[in-house]
Design an enzyme around this catalytic site. Sequence first.
Site, short mmCIF file in Angstrom:
data_model
loop_
_atom_site.label_atom_id
_atom_site.label_comp_id
_atom_site.label_asym_id
_atom_site.label_seq_id
_atom_site.Cartn_x
_atom_site.Cartn_y
_atom_site.Cartn_z
N VAL A 80 -42.69 25.44 8.03
CA VAL A 80 -43.41 26.54 8.68
C VAL A 80 -43.86 26.10 10.07
CG1 VAL A 80 -44.16 27.50 6.46
CG2 VAL A 80 -45.64 25.87 7.68
N GLN A 82 -46.70 25.50 11.44
CA GLN A 82 -47.68 24.41 11.51
C GLN A 82 -47.36 23.28 10.53
OE1 GLN A 82 -49.99 23.61 13.62
NE2 GLN A 82 -49.67 25.43 14.87
N SER A 83 -46.09 23.08 10.22
CA SER A 83 -45.70 22.03 9.28
C SER A 83 -46.00 20.63 9.85
CB SER A 83 -44.20 22.15 9.00
OG SER A 83 -43.70 20.95 8.49
N ASN A 84 -46.74 19.85 9.08
CA ASN A 84 -46.96 18.44 9.45
C ASN A 84 -45.70 17.63 9.24
OD1 ASN A 84 -49.94 18.54 9.86
ND2 ASN A 84 -49.83 19.24 7.73
N GLN A 86 -42.55 18.59 9.69
CA GLN A 86 -41.64 18.72 10.85
C GLN A 86 -42.14 17.87 12.02
OE1 GLN A 86 -39.33 22.51 11.23
NE2 GLN A 86 -41.39 23.22 11.44
#
Length: 344
Positions: A80, A82-84, A86
Amino acid sequence: MSLELLLSRLERFPTVGLCDLPTPLRPLKNLSQHLGGPMIWEKREDVTGQGMGGNKLRKLDRVLHRAVQDGADTLVSGGVVQSNSQRQVAAAAAILGLDCHLAVYHGRVTPPTAQYNTSGNALLNHLYGATLHPKTWTGDRNGPVQALAQELLAEGKRPFVVPYGVSDALGAVGYSSAIAEIAAQSAQNGFTPTSVVHCTGSGATQAGLAMGAQSALPDCKIVGIDIDAEPERVKGDVIEYAIGGAALLGIPFDASQIEVIAGHAGPAYGIPNDATIHALQIAGRFEALTLDPVYSAKGMAGLIALIRTGHWKNDDNVIFLNTGGTPSLFAYADALSILPFSRS
Ligand SMILES: Cc1ncc(COP(=O)(O)O)c(C=O)c1O
């Protein structure tokens, strides 16, 4: 089985040197006193290494050894906005001198603030040089990533796919090194932890902790707090990765001990509720412990609720695994300043 055996099996899986380990274990005396329960310790997986740290770097350290061995020139992953996960893939690619392409899922989380699409992890992905490919969320976590990898292959790139959340059997192997550290650090501090509590989502963090603990810390329970509002799916994934990881390491694993607790995910993935915000506030107020509204604060909300129901004795030692995620805090700023501070 023992800690020594787990460590010797882990040596068969080389790292690429992404992490600064061991991460610290610190006592949270003020929070323990405030909550009036067991002694709480923080395992600081928010400071695993560069790129603002987090639990995924520990998995990537071993998973990306395969990418380097395969001669990959590009990392491909998804998550998503705000994926940590990624963001840590983008950071790892920058450190290893690789390109990074990310399938960014829009629609799973309705942006709760005006900053959501541009701040926090979204900003860091740009700064770390990742190429972002907007995709519509369909519930298929890895399909669009595989399709993106095929496109890059057709363009002559040598892509390496990092699964959603860096969760697979090798990711679980990578994460089991955390329980080896916890076993050594708690022994140095003169205790055996009763439980390790943490938030759980794509599954390989809990898988690594659980299979590792069965070897290195058999009296310690691993308690996963579901943050996806999908506890059965999470439990199934944890078991799958733990079975696969234990097979890679050649250690035993008993799936009946996997515990995933529901009820703290808020209204939906990515949306905090009052308990999430309360957890953020008291962790900050009593320990300068900086949680995030998507993952670690929901884990802390689960820990607080368990303490309040008398889950542990006062002389127990419980470790809260701080999985990181701080950057997303800033993407939720406007949604978090609405509640006044409350101690109770
Ligand atoms: C900060 C943070 N904590 C916990 C998790 C959950 O870890 P896992 O996906 O391995 O279950 C994630 C996953 O994205 C995360 O970013």
